[in-house]
Design a protein around this motif. Structure first.
Motif, PDB file in Angstrom:
ATOM      1  N   UNK A 194       7.115   5.505  -2.857  1.00 32.90           N
ATOM      2  CA  UNK A 194       6.297   5.010  -1.863  1.00 32.90           C
ATOM      3  C   UNK A 194       5.761   4.472  -1.740  1.00 32.90           C
ATOM      4  N   UNK A 195       5.418   4.226  -2.824  1.00 35.64           N
ATOM      5  CA  UNK A 195       3.892   3.282  -3.438  1.00 35.64           C
ATOM      6  C   UNK A 195       4.360   1.695  -3.144  1.00 35.64           C
ATOM      7  N   UNK A 196       5.918   1.451  -2.950  1.00 38.98           N
ATOM      8  CA  UNK A 196       6.631   0.359  -3.367  1.00 38.98           C
ATOM      9  C   UNK A 196       7.005  -0.075  -2.360  1.00 38.98           C
ATOM     10  N   UNK A 197       7.012   0.231  -0.812  1.00 40.72           N
ATOM     11  CA  UNK A 197       7.868   0.526  -0.067  1.00 40.72           C
ATOM     12  C   UNK A 197       6.959   0.603   1.510  1.00 40.72           C
ATOM     13  N   UNK A 198       5.983   2.008   0.819  1.00 39.38           N
ATOM     14  CA  UNK A 198       5.445   2.119   2.518  1.00 39.38           C
ATOM     15  C   UNK A 198       4.261   2.846   2.576  1.00 39.38           C
ATOM     16  N   UNK A 199       3.483   1.880   1.635  1.00 34.07           N
ATOM     17  CA  UNK A 199       2.160   1.465   1.505  1.00 34.07           C
ATOM     18  C   UNK A 199       1.591   1.363   2.526  1.00 34.07           C
ATOM     19  N   UNK A 200       0.569   1.412   3.133  1.00 37.89           N
ATOM     20  CA  UNK A 200       0.131   0.809   4.246  1.00 37.89           C
ATOM     21  C   UNK A 200      -0.441  -0.190   3.613  1.00 37.89           C
ATOM     22  N   UNK A 201      -0.708  -2.389   4.099  1.00 44.28           N
ATOM     23  CA  UNK A 201      -1.518  -3.635   3.235  1.00 44.28           C
ATOM     24  C   UNK A 201      -3.175  -2.519   3.616  1.00 44.28           C
TER      25      UNK A 201
END
Length: 154
Positions: free
Chosen positions: A147-154
């Motif tokens: 989740x952190x790799x692809x879905x963490x808001x920048x």
């Protein structure tokens, strides 16, 4: 869609156990998929925190791969596949039972599919299976690397 926060997840789903909407609607899941003992097991997994999680890596699911946590309830042969969102919060992505060995599982996944998986078969190059079944992005660092790799808001 606004990014998920711990507060929005607690409001839309639950503080401890997230059941993705769609195929698994919480009210229906409680009748059709999970009984009371199952719910207690799910809550216990969430409450025990990440120190008891069992990680599976690159398990082949069709042409994809699955990286997540999983735990089997002894004596009941109930296996839960999940993502750890926070210390005391999990997102369930699959529920199944293992065969005579604890390597092969018949799993009902939260996307509505039912697939047998074999933990000894891996696919390192495939794309992620059920990376984020609740959709959207997260405004906080979860305890799940996928989740952190692809879905963490920048």
């Amino acid at each position: 869609m606004a990014p998920h926060t711990m507060e929005s997840i607690a409001q839309e789903y639950n503080n401890e156990v997230i059941i993705p909407k769609g195929f698994w609607i919480a009210e229906e899941a409680s009748k059709d998929i999970f009984d009371r003992d199952d719910w207690l097991f799910l809550k216990r997994i969430a409450q025990l925190g990440p120190t008891t999680d069992t990680k599976i890596s690159d398990v082949k699911v069709g042409d994809k791969k699955l990286n997540c946590m999983h735990k089997t309830q002894p004596k009941r042969n109930l296996s839960i596949f999940y993502r750890r969102i926070d210390t005391n919060c999990i997102m369930v992505i699959g529920v199944g039972r293992h065969e005579k060995t604890n390597k092969k599982y018949d799993v009902n996944w939260c996307d509505g599919t039912r697939k047998m998986i074999d933990l000894s078969k891996t696919n390192q190059n495939g794309s992620e299976y059920l990376a984020n079944p609740i959709g959207g992005t997260f405004s906080f660092q979860t305890l799940d690397v996928v989740i952190n790799k692809d879905f963490l808001e920048p």
